[in-house]
Structures are given as structure tokens and as C-alpha cells.
Design an enzyme around this catalytic site. Structure first.
Site, PDB file in Angstrom:
ATOM      1  N   ARG A 104       0.791  -1.029   0.033  1.00 55.00           N
ATOM      2  CA  ARG A 104       0.028  -0.135   0.173  1.00 55.00           C
ATOM      3  C   ARG A 104       0.857   1.215  -0.096  1.00 55.00           C
ATOM      4  NH1 ARG A 104      -5.361   1.067   3.793  1.00 55.00           N
ATOM      5  NH2 ARG A 104      -5.988  -0.356   1.976  1.00 55.00           N
ATOM      6  N   HIS A 131      -7.558   0.881  -6.106  1.00 54.63           N
ATOM      7  CA  HIS A 131      -7.614  -0.200  -4.812  1.00 54.63           C
ATOM      8  C   HIS A 131      -8.445  -1.609  -5.548  1.00 54.63           C
ATOM      9  CE1 HIS A 131      -7.453  -1.824  -1.093  1.00 54.63           C
ATOM     10  NE2 HIS A 131      -8.517  -0.855  -0.355  1.00 54.63           N
ATOM     11  N   GLN A 134      -9.918  -4.337  -3.217  1.00 54.79           N
ATOM     12  CA  GLN A 134     -10.989  -3.983  -2.714  1.00 54.79           C
ATOM     13  C   GLN A 134     -12.290  -4.259  -3.893  1.00 54.79           C
ATOM     14  OE1 GLN A 134     -12.147  -2.694   0.677  1.00 54.79           O
ATOM     15  NE2 GLN A 134     -14.058  -3.186  -0.293  1.00 54.79           N
ATOM     16  N   ASP A 224     -17.647   6.351  -0.985  1.00 57.69           N
ATOM     17  CA  ASP A 224     -16.381   6.189  -0.499  1.00 57.69           C
ATOM     18  C   ASP A 224     -16.230   7.497   0.388  1.00 57.69           C
ATOM     19  OD1 ASP A 224     -13.972   5.728   0.479  1.00 57.69           O
ATOM     20  OD2 ASP A 224     -12.926   6.306  -1.613  1.00 57.69           O
ATOM     21  N   CYS A 264     -16.418   0.682   0.680  1.00 55.86           N
ATOM     22  CA  CYS A 264     -15.443   0.022   0.879  1.00 55.86           C
ATOM     23  C   CYS A 264     -14.864   0.024   2.601  1.00 55.86           C
ATOM     24  CB  CYS A 264     -14.076   0.114   0.147  1.00 55.86           C
ATOM     25  SG  CYS A 264     -13.673   2.311   0.398  1.00 55.86           S
ATOM     26  N   ARG A 292     -13.031  -9.529   1.324  1.00 57.21           N
ATOM     27  CA  ARG A 292     -11.911  -9.277   1.278  1.00 57.21           C
ATOM     28  C   ARG A 292     -10.545 -10.408   1.409  1.00 57.21           C
ATOM     29  NH1 ARG A 292      -9.738  -3.916   1.278  1.00 57.21           N
ATOM     30  NH2 ARG A 292      -7.875  -4.854   0.748  1.00 57.21           N
TER      31      ARG A 292
HETATM   32  N1  NVA Z   1     -10.283   6.585  -0.636  1.00 58.88           N
HETATM   33  C1  NVA Z   1     -10.092   6.152   0.673  1.00 58.88           C
HETATM   34  C2  NVA Z   1     -10.102   4.446   0.379  1.00 58.88           C
HETATM   35  C3  NVA Z   1      -9.756   3.899   1.792  1.00 58.88           C
HETATM   36  C4  NVA Z   1     -10.013   2.451   1.575  1.00 58.88           C
HETATM   37  C5  NVA Z   1      -8.620   6.200   0.653  1.00 58.88           C
HETATM   38  O1  NVA Z   1      -7.649   6.308   0.035  1.00 58.88           O
HETATM   39  O2  NVA Z   1      -8.234   6.651   2.145  1.00 58.88           O
HETATM   40  N1   CP Z   2     -11.145  -0.988   2.560  1.00 57.81           N
HETATM   41  C1   CP Z   2      -9.826  -0.728   3.035  1.00 57.81           C
HETATM   42  O1   CP Z   2      -8.716  -0.977   2.450  1.00 57.81           O
HETATM   43  O2   CP Z   2      -9.702  -0.650   4.580  1.00 57.81           O
HETATM   44  P1   CP Z   2      -8.316  -0.519   5.284  1.00 57.81           P
HETATM   45  O3   CP Z   2      -7.888   1.006   5.119  1.00 57.81           O
HETATM   46  O4   CP Z   2      -8.798  -0.707   6.673  1.00 57.81           O
HETATM   47  O5   CP Z   2      -7.287  -1.502   4.837  1.00 57.81           O
END
Ligand code: NVA
Ligand code: CP
Length: 307
Positions: A104, A131, A134, A224, A264, A292
Site C-alpha cells: 500500500r 484499490h 477492494q 467512499d 469499502c 476481502r
Molecule cells: N479512498 C479511500 C479508500 C480507503 C480504503 C482512501 O484512499 O483513503
Molecule cells: N477498505 C480498506 O482497504 O480498508 P483499510 O484501509 O482498513 O485497509
């Protein structure tokens, strides 16, 4: 040839169909109490996080353990990445120890840099652009609910920010052929190249401004958070700009009968959606979170060949 999973489109429809049939089987086995599979045979998988995570971190840790492997989770701050070790070196070092690397980070280009030198699969666990893990689980969740009804006849609404999740849903619409109407406020559109390519491949993809129009007759409504990771400094402006984009019961009332609400997570109840919607029978948010794990087990099994 090493197969990576960096964008949703890195897998074909056939590959998703294969992964989803394995996901279904692995989920059923786990629900019967059969957790362990020997697939990884003691091999290790690295999990690197440059941003916070709850679901991705835990579900990948469980997935690797349950496939008979050893997860090695690291915050990027604990690695030599932060001291400027070249990606080309790190990729080759990790490849000597690990069977796969889940990461990530901020930009897809970092994953591409790793993939250029790695001889193990690189898996995108979220970037600013996408993502895919997800949305893979989300599409599986939708298919479970459809229970055999064709996905390509479905209409999905996206309400809110055109950030990483919206971009990935665009790629999913291109791969699976379902209708997708995105309602994003001006200035928060998805990536223009991803949008253009999705529309080219699927004319049922549309970008509009009105949430009411996007959800009219939709079978699934997706949103989101309004303030993604690292956008905290813009929070005040964002919350003001998104004020007309909250998914409420009134918005859900415009959908097709049996429509689901998807998110998500993590969510901010009262911002992008009301608590009432998140806790309603239409909400499948915790099924998405559970899936997931199952989908990522199937993904790792597919990307990392057996011994
Ligand atoms: N759009 C959000 C998704 C989190 C899973 C982020 O990037 O923080
Ligand atoms: N949806 C998701 O990726 O959650 P986290 O940021 O908690 O991993």
C-alpha cells in the site's frame, strides 16, 4: 512470466471468473471451519504499508497464514525505503526471500518500479490511483447477491469522490460490462484516462453531476469517504464541496427494488452516507469487508504458483 496485480485491468474476465469460483469455494470451506490450505508451503509474503490500514492488513495476514505461508507485515517507516534504498535493489532483495509482495503506497509508479525488477508478484493494496483488491471483493459480493443473475444487466451508481475507488470501479465496469453512472462534484472527477478508456470499452459508463440521476433505477449504490488518506488538510473544503453528495434514505428510495448499498470502509457515518443507510438491510458493507479475505486468498493462490 511473473504476474502482478497493480490495476484492476491486470486480470481478464476469464481470470476473474476463475478467481471468483475459487473465492466461493474457499469461503464455503472457511465457513465450515476448514481454514488451512497448504498452497504456500511455508513460503513468506511481505506486506508493506505506507498508509494506515485495518481491513487490508488483517485480511492479507489471515490470507497468507491460511494458505500455509508466513505474512511479514512492515510499516514502510521500518524499512530502508525511507532512507532512499533504490526500488530496483529492494525489488530484487525481496524477491530472494518472499513469494509475493503486497504493498500500500502513494503512486502506482512505485509499484511499477518494483514490478520491473521483482521476480515475485507485486500486489496493489491501495494507491492514490486504484484499490483493485477492494473492488475485486466488491464485485464478488455483488455477484453473490445476484445469485446467478447476469452482472452485465446491472446498473451501479457511484456517488461522491472520483478518487482511487471510483477509478477502480470504472475499470471493473470495463471488464464486467455493467452500467456505471458516477455522480461526482465538479473538480472531483475520476482519472481522465481511466474514464475515457472505460467509456470506450463500455458505453454504459457515464459521468454526471446529479446523485439523484445516478441512483435512479440503480441496483447498487456505492460511495467512499469524502476525505481520503492524506487529504486531511483539505477536509474543510472537501466536506463543503461534497455536501450535496451524501447517500441518504431519500437517495436510496430512488433505486431499483432490492438495491444494495456498498462502501469499502472505513466510513464516516453522517458524512458520505447516513448511519441509517449504513445500518439498513440494503447495506452489504460488512460482507464486502469479509470477502476481502476470501478473494485475496484466491488471488494469492492464482498469482503465486504452487511449489
Ligand atoms: N479512498 C479511500 C479508500 C480507503 C480504503 C482512501 O484512499 O483513503
Ligand atoms: N477498505 C480498506 O482497504 O480498508 P483499510 O484501509 O482498513 O485497509
Amino acid at each position: 512470466m511473473t504476474k502482478h496485480y497493480i490495476t484492476f485491468r491486470d486480470l481478464s474476465l476469464d481470470e476473474y471468473n476463475h478467481i471468483f469460483s475459487r473465492t466461493k469455494k474457499l469461503k464455503a470451506e472457511r465457513h465450515r471451519g476448514q481454514y488451512l490450505r497448504p498452497h504456500l508451503g511455508g513460503r513468506s509474503v511481505g506486506l508493506i504499508f505506507s498508509k494506515p490500514s485495518t481491513r487490508t492488513r488483517v485480511s492479507f495476514n489471515c490470507a497468507v497464514s491460511e494458505l500455509g505461508g508466513m505474512p511479514i507485515a512492515m510499516n514502510v517507516s521500518e524499512t530502508q525505503f525511507v532512507r532512499g534504498e533504490p526500488i530496483s535493489h529492494s525489488a530484487r532483495v525481496f524477491s530472494r526471500y518472499l513469494a509475493g509482495l503486497v504493498i500500500r503506497t502513494y503512486h502506482e509508479s512505485e509499484l511499477r518500479g518494483l514490478a520491473q525488477y521483482a521476480t515475485i508478484p507485486i500486489v496493489n493494496a491501495l494507491t492514490n490511483e486504484q484499490h483493485p483488491c477492494q473492488v475485486m471483493a466488491d464485485v464478488f459480493t455483488f455477484l453473490e447477491i445476484l445469485d446467478g443473475k447476469p452482472l452485465e444487466n446491472q446498473q451501479v451508481a457511484w456517488v461522491g469522490d472520483g478518487h482511487n475507488m471510483a477509478n477502480t470501479w470504472l475499470e471493473a465496469a470495463a471488464v464486467f460490462g455493467f452500467g456505471l453512472k458516477l455522480a461526482c462534484p465538479e473538480g472531483y472527477d475520476p482519472d481522465p484516462v481511466i474514464l475515457k478508456n472505460a467509456i470506450n470499452d463500455n458505453p454504459k459508463v457515464k459521468l454526471i453531476r446529479s446523485p439523484a440521476e445516478a441512483v435512479a433505477g440503480a441496483n447498487a449504490v456505492n460511495t467512499d469517504c469524502f476525505v481520503s488518506m492524506d487529504q486531511e488538510a483539505e477536509a474543510k473544503k472537501r466536506l463543503a464541496d461534497f455536501k450535496d453528495y451524501q447517500v441518504t434514505s431519500e437517495i436510496m428510495a430512488k433505486t431499483a427494488p432490492g438495491a444494495i448499498f456498498m462502501h469499502c470502509l472505513p466510513a464516516h457515518p453522517g458524512e458520505e452516507a447516513t448511519d441509517e443507510v449504513m445500518e439498513s438491510p440494503a447495506s452489504v458493507i460488512f460482507d464486502q469487508a469479509e470477502n476481502r479475505l476470501h478473494a485475496q486468498k484466491a488471488l494469492l493462490e492464482y498469482l503465486i504458483p504452487p511449489l
